[in-house]
Design a protein around this motif. Structure first.
Motif, PDB file in Angstrom:
ATOM      1  N   ARG A  64       0.993  -1.092   0.047  1.00 22.00           N
ATOM      2  CA  ARG A  64       0.051   0.093   0.010  1.00 22.00           C
ATOM      3  C   ARG A  64       1.055   1.240  -0.127  1.00 22.00           C
ATOM      4  O   ARG A  64       1.915   1.433   0.716  1.00 22.00           O
ATOM      5  CB  ARG A  64      -0.893  -0.089   1.283  1.00 22.00           C
ATOM      6  CG  ARG A  64      -1.604   1.174   1.448  1.00 22.00           C
ATOM      7  CD  ARG A  64      -2.327   1.317   2.752  1.00 22.00           C
ATOM      8  NE  ARG A  64      -2.709   2.557   2.957  1.00 22.00           N
ATOM      9  CZ  ARG A  64      -2.916   3.268   4.260  1.00 22.00           C
ATOM     10  NH1 ARG A  64      -2.489   2.665   5.219  1.00 22.00           N
ATOM     11  NH2 ARG A  64      -3.625   4.281   4.450  1.00 22.00           N
ATOM     12  N   THR A  66       0.287   5.497   0.355  1.00 24.64           N
ATOM     13  CA  THR A  66      -0.406   6.513   0.596  1.00 24.64           C
ATOM     14  C   THR A  66       0.484   7.889   0.747  1.00 24.64           C
ATOM     15  O   THR A  66       1.425   7.949   1.174  1.00 24.64           O
ATOM     16  CB  THR A  66      -1.043   6.210   2.068  1.00 24.64           C
ATOM     17  OG1 THR A  66      -2.235   6.999   2.496  1.00 24.64           O
ATOM     18  CG2 THR A  66      -0.030   6.135   3.228  1.00 24.64           C
ATOM     19  N   GLN A  71      -3.884  12.727  -2.563  1.00 28.62           N
ATOM     20  CA  GLN A  71      -4.342  11.506  -2.949  1.00 28.62           C
ATOM     21  C   GLN A  71      -3.570  11.443  -4.532  1.00 28.62           C
ATOM     22  O   GLN A  71      -3.485  12.214  -5.152  1.00 28.62           O
ATOM     23  CB  GLN A  71      -5.820  11.582  -2.953  1.00 28.62           C
ATOM     24  CG  GLN A  71      -6.461  11.667  -1.797  1.00 28.62           C
ATOM     25  CD  GLN A  71      -8.233  11.511  -1.741  1.00 28.62           C
ATOM     26  OE1 GLN A  71      -8.447  11.662  -2.900  1.00 28.62           O
ATOM     27  NE2 GLN A  71      -8.484  11.444  -0.579  1.00 28.62           N
ATOM     28  N   ASN A  91      -6.107   1.798  -7.874  1.00 31.16           N
ATOM     29  CA  ASN A  91      -6.133   3.006  -7.064  1.00 31.16           C
ATOM     30  C   ASN A  91      -7.445   3.098  -6.206  1.00 31.16           C
ATOM     31  O   ASN A  91      -8.706   2.810  -6.789  1.00 31.16           O
ATOM     32  CB  ASN A  91      -6.392   4.144  -8.063  1.00 31.16           C
ATOM     33  CG  ASN A  91      -6.205   5.537  -7.623  1.00 31.16           C
ATOM     34  OD1 ASN A  91      -6.312   5.782  -6.382  1.00 31.16           O
ATOM     35  ND2 ASN A  91      -5.981   6.311  -8.672  1.00 31.16           N
ATOM     36  N   ARG A  95      -9.686   6.769  -0.056  1.00 30.34           N
ATOM     37  CA  ARG A  95      -8.648   7.435   0.336  1.00 30.34           C
ATOM     38  C   ARG A  95      -7.549   7.782  -0.640  1.00 30.34           C
ATOM     39  O   ARG A  95      -6.688   8.790  -0.256  1.00 30.34           O
ATOM     40  CB  ARG A  95      -8.003   6.479   1.452  1.00 30.34           C
ATOM     41  CG  ARG A  95      -8.613   6.421   2.611  1.00 30.34           C
ATOM     42  CD  ARG A  95      -8.009   5.217   3.692  1.00 30.34           C
ATOM     43  NE  ARG A  95      -6.623   5.816   3.830  1.00 30.34           N
ATOM     44  CZ  ARG A  95      -6.614   6.266   5.011  1.00 30.34           C
ATOM     45  NH1 ARG A  95      -7.631   6.788   6.084  1.00 30.34           N
ATOM     46  NH2 ARG A  95      -5.320   7.144   5.230  1.00 30.34           N
ATOM     47  N   ASP A  97      -5.410   6.133  -2.105  1.00 31.87           N
ATOM     48  CA  ASP A  97      -4.259   5.167  -2.009  1.00 31.87           C
ATOM     49  C   ASP A  97      -3.982   4.334  -3.190  1.00 31.87           C
ATOM     50  O   ASP A  97      -5.039   4.172  -3.912  1.00 31.87           O
ATOM     51  CB  ASP A  97      -4.291   4.388  -0.869  1.00 31.87           C
ATOM     52  CG  ASP A  97      -4.257   5.142   0.647  1.00 31.87           C
ATOM     53  OD1 ASP A  97      -3.843   6.467   0.644  1.00 31.87           O
ATOM     54  OD2 ASP A  97      -4.475   4.453   1.523  1.00 31.87           O
ATOM     55  N   TYR A  99      -2.588   0.183  -4.267  1.00 31.88           N
ATOM     56  CA  TYR A  99      -2.082  -1.076  -3.898  1.00 31.88           C
ATOM     57  C   TYR A  99      -1.461  -1.734  -5.017  1.00 31.88           C
ATOM     58  O   TYR A  99      -1.783  -1.791  -6.278  1.00 31.88           O
ATOM     59  CB  TYR A  99      -3.294  -1.894  -3.447  1.00 31.88           C
ATOM     60  CG  TYR A  99      -3.953  -1.227  -2.226  1.00 31.88           C
ATOM     61  CD1 TYR A  99      -3.430  -1.856  -0.970  1.00 31.88           C
ATOM     62  CD2 TYR A  99      -4.987  -0.293  -2.171  1.00 31.88           C
ATOM     63  CE1 TYR A  99      -4.022  -1.494   0.284  1.00 31.88           C
ATOM     64  CE2 TYR A  99      -5.436   0.410  -0.950  1.00 31.88           C
ATOM     65  CZ  TYR A  99      -5.121  -0.331   0.293  1.00 31.88           C
ATOM     66  OH  TYR A  99      -5.404   0.017   1.386  1.00 31.88           O
ATOM     67  N   THR A 117      -0.455  12.998  -8.225  1.00 35.80           N
ATOM     68  CA  THR A 117      -1.269  13.433  -7.485  1.00 35.80           C
ATOM     69  C   THR A 117      -2.405  14.473  -7.578  1.00 35.80           C
ATOM     70  O   THR A 117      -2.204  15.139  -8.658  1.00 35.80           O
ATOM     71  CB  THR A 117      -0.741  13.836  -6.094  1.00 35.80           C
ATOM     72  OG1 THR A 117      -0.347  15.149  -6.144  1.00 35.80           O
ATOM     73  CG2 THR A 117       0.816  13.132  -5.944  1.00 35.80           C
ATOM     74  N   GLN A 136       3.828  -1.147   3.815  1.00 33.67           N
ATOM     75  CA  GLN A 136       3.161   0.024   3.600  1.00 33.67           C
ATOM     76  C   GLN A 136       4.363   1.234   3.278  1.00 33.67           C
ATOM     77  O   GLN A 136       5.561   1.083   3.770  1.00 33.67           O
ATOM     78  CB  GLN A 136       2.257   0.201   4.899  1.00 33.67           C
ATOM     79  CG  GLN A 136       1.395  -0.345   5.079  1.00 33.67           C
ATOM     80  CD  GLN A 136       0.271   0.087   6.126  1.00 33.67           C
ATOM     81  OE1 GLN A 136      -0.811   0.690   5.854  1.00 33.67           O
ATOM     82  NE2 GLN A 136       0.903   0.022   7.292  1.00 33.67           N
ATOM     83  N   PHE A 138       4.578   5.373   3.243  1.00 34.77           N
ATOM     84  CA  PHE A 138       4.028   6.766   3.249  1.00 34.77           C
ATOM     85  C   PHE A 138       4.718   7.626   2.620  1.00 34.77           C
ATOM     86  O   PHE A 138       5.870   8.011   3.104  1.00 34.77           O
ATOM     87  CB  PHE A 138       3.787   6.842   4.805  1.00 34.77           C
ATOM     88  CG  PHE A 138       2.770   5.871   5.313  1.00 34.77           C
ATOM     89  CD1 PHE A 138       1.555   6.051   5.376  1.00 34.77           C
ATOM     90  CD2 PHE A 138       3.397   4.795   6.062  1.00 34.77           C
ATOM     91  CE1 PHE A 138       0.484   5.110   6.015  1.00 34.77           C
ATOM     92  CE2 PHE A 138       2.398   3.923   6.558  1.00 34.77           C
ATOM     93  CZ  PHE A 138       1.056   4.014   6.808  1.00 34.77           C
TER      94      PHE A 138
END
Length: 266
Positions: A64, A66, A71, A91, A95, A97, A99, A117, A136, A138
């Motif tokens: 993931r 994020t 976004q 997509n 949220r 995000d 994957y 974005t 994950q 970020f």
């Protein structure tokens, strides 16, 4: 100043009793036992617009990605018919995000794609593929996290002399000034008699240019500096941090000039 570097170190020693050493050894052993199986940490990446995000993606599970305070609007990747080279990007609309997952038999060491974005940033992702656990990532935008310092704003209609005085004051404390580009890039020094002169920084504006010079006395006797030694005759202002230099001593000078504009004679 910017070219100076300070270093300091300290050492200390202490004496311990045998019982304290045994307790310390026991604590170390417990600590090693506690970290024998480290937990997998999330990846936190700071990225610039049009920059590259390097991360780790899962080989057997989902990854993931994020965005902080943003976004994903779209993702661009090369389509291939080979399962050994293909991967999927989904997509998630709620949220924003994305994957990632790779196909069975995926053989490449990494995957790469572009993400755009909703705030208009574009990132290139290069993710090494390995492991069986979900991962994950970020991502925070560098400019949003650390915005550029707001420069000092001068009143409208300043005279050249007032502007030159304000520029010297700003350069002395290395303060940003609105409308000036700041460059800290030392150039090769030049020798003027027993004086070594080096340009170490510059403030470049539409009407004024400020130069920060480092001066060193390389001769065998003291030198008394004058403004005409460090600045041309058409300089608007000159400021010397120190006018007398002993042998081997250094000082700084600030020279303010009218900015050169296209069409000006050299």
């Amino acid at each position: 100043m910017a070219w100076l570097e300070l270093a300091a170190g300290a050492s200390c020693a202490s004496r311990v009793w045998r019982r304290e050493r045994l307790v310390g050894a026991a604590l170390v052993a417990l600590g090693l036992a506690g970290i024998a199986e480290p937990a997998l940490a999330d990846q936190n990446v700071l990225a610039a617009d049009n920059g590259t995000v390097r991360c780790d993606a899962s080989l057997k599970d989902l990854t993931r990605i994020t965005l902080k305070d943003d976004q994903f609007a779209s993702v661009s990747k090369i389509q291939t018919s080979s399962a050994a080279e293909d991967f999927q990007v989904v997509n998630e609309p709620l949220r924003g995000d994305i994957y990632l997952s790779v196909g069975s038999g995926f053989s490449r060491p990494s995957i790469s794609f572009f993400g755009t974005t909703k705030k208009g940033f574009v990132y290139k992702f290069v993710c090494a593929v390995a492991g069986s656990e979900a991962k994950q990532v970020f991502v925070a935008n560098a400019d949003s996290e650390h915005p550029a310092a707001v420069g000092e704003r001068w009143p409208v209609g300043l005279s050249e002399q007032d502007g030159a005085a304000r520029l010297i004051s700003a350069m002395y404390v290395q303060k940003p000034v609105e409308g000036f580009d700041i460059t800290w890039r030392p150039l090769a020094p030049v020798n003027v008699g027993s004086l070594k002169v080096q340009l170490v920084g510059q403030y470049s504006g539409w009407s004024l240019t400020g130069k920060l010079l480092k001066l060193a006395n390389t001769g065998n006797k003291p030198v008394t500096l004058s403004e005409d030694q460090v600045a041309p005759a058409d300089a608007l202002a000159v400021s010397l941090a120190q006018s007398r230099l002993e042998v081997g001593q250094e000082t700084t000078a600030f020279v303010i000039m009218r900015a050169a504009r296209p069409g000006d004679q050299p």
